[in-house]
Design a protein around this motif. Structure first.
Motif, PDB file in Angstrom:
ATOM      1  N   THR A  34      -0.458  -1.221  -4.312  1.00 12.45           N
ATOM      2  CA  THR A  34      -2.075  -1.776  -2.807  1.00 12.45           C
ATOM      3  C   THR A  34      -1.056  -3.181  -2.590  1.00 12.45           C
ATOM      4  N   ASP A  35      -1.857  -3.325  -1.227  1.00 12.30           N
ATOM      5  CA  ASP A  35      -1.494  -4.577  -0.387  1.00 12.30           C
ATOM      6  C   ASP A  35      -1.972  -5.834  -0.423  1.00 12.30           C
ATOM      7  N   LEU A  89       0.872  -0.513   0.041  1.00 21.55           N
ATOM      8  CA  LEU A  89      -0.116   0.149  -0.354  1.00 21.55           C
ATOM      9  C   LEU A  89       1.255   1.430   0.028  1.00 21.55           C
TER      10      LEU A  89
END
Length: 209
Positions: A207-208, A73
């Motif tokens: 993103t994570d 993220l």
């Protein structure tokens, strides 16, 4: 027939692979994963992934290998996620069914966090100085990513945090600066990955999971 050949599984699989969370608010998907957890868990083991049910109830996928990549993220999204997670503990929020007005959230950010810090965190390039409407634009950009990953729902100008916002709480408790051992534990057990971004590096919008 195995559930992995059904349309329902395709729907949740697409969500998990995009790093999304499935909470009780997504009733049909949540019930499907709950009732078929063991089979879905076995399916993802072949992809070196762990299907996780957080203590707060929601589900997410935690990659362990490189078949489905783990992404990180951006700093702005991490910061905003923690800020919203902490706001959820505000008694005033519980009296409004957990809803947070977007404009009020931005005002809270500006009144509680130094402008220099906001500029550094929400600037897409570390050397660029942001203020006013530009900061607001970057906050809204981060908010849309939180919504895409189902940490929150956006209903007009209202932000409705989902159960998944709890993933930010443990990091928030460490003031975004956990010890090395705490970082290892959070990544292993909760899939929280801290962004390692060099000064001046550009945020790539990743993103994570």
């Amino acid at each position: 027939m195995s559930i992995v050949f059904t349309r329902q599984f395709a729907t949740v699989d697409a969500a998990f692979r995009h790093g999304r969370h499935i909470s009780r608010q997504e009733y049909k998907e949540y019930e499907f994963v709950s009732h078929n957890f063991d089979e879905i868990e076995r399916f993802y083991l072949a992809y070196q992934c762990r299907l996780v049910q957080h203590p707060d109830g929601f589900f997410y996928l935690l990659p362990r290998g490189d078949l489905i990549p783990t992404r990180t993220l951006p700093a702005a999204v991490m910061h905003l996620g923690q800020f919203i997670a902490l706001k959820c503990r505000d008694p005033d929020i519980t009296r409004t069914d957990g809803r947070i007005d977007t404009t009020a959230l931005i005002n809270d950010l500006e009144t509680t966090i130094p402008s220099e810090t906001l500029s550094k965190v929400y600037s897409r390039k570390q050397k660029e100085v942001l203020s006013g409407e530009r900061i607001h634009e970057e906050v809204r950009r981060a908010l849309r990513m939180l919504a895409e990953l189902r940490f929150v729902r956006l209903e007009g100008e209202d932000i409705v945090p989902t159960e998944a916002i709890a993933r930010f709480m443990e990091l928030a408790r460490h003031g975004n600066d956990p010890s090395e051992q705490a970082s290892i534990t959070m990544q292993a057990m909760r899939g929280v990955v801290l962004e390692a971004q060099e000064a001046g590096a550009e945020d790539d919008g990743s993103t994570d999971h």
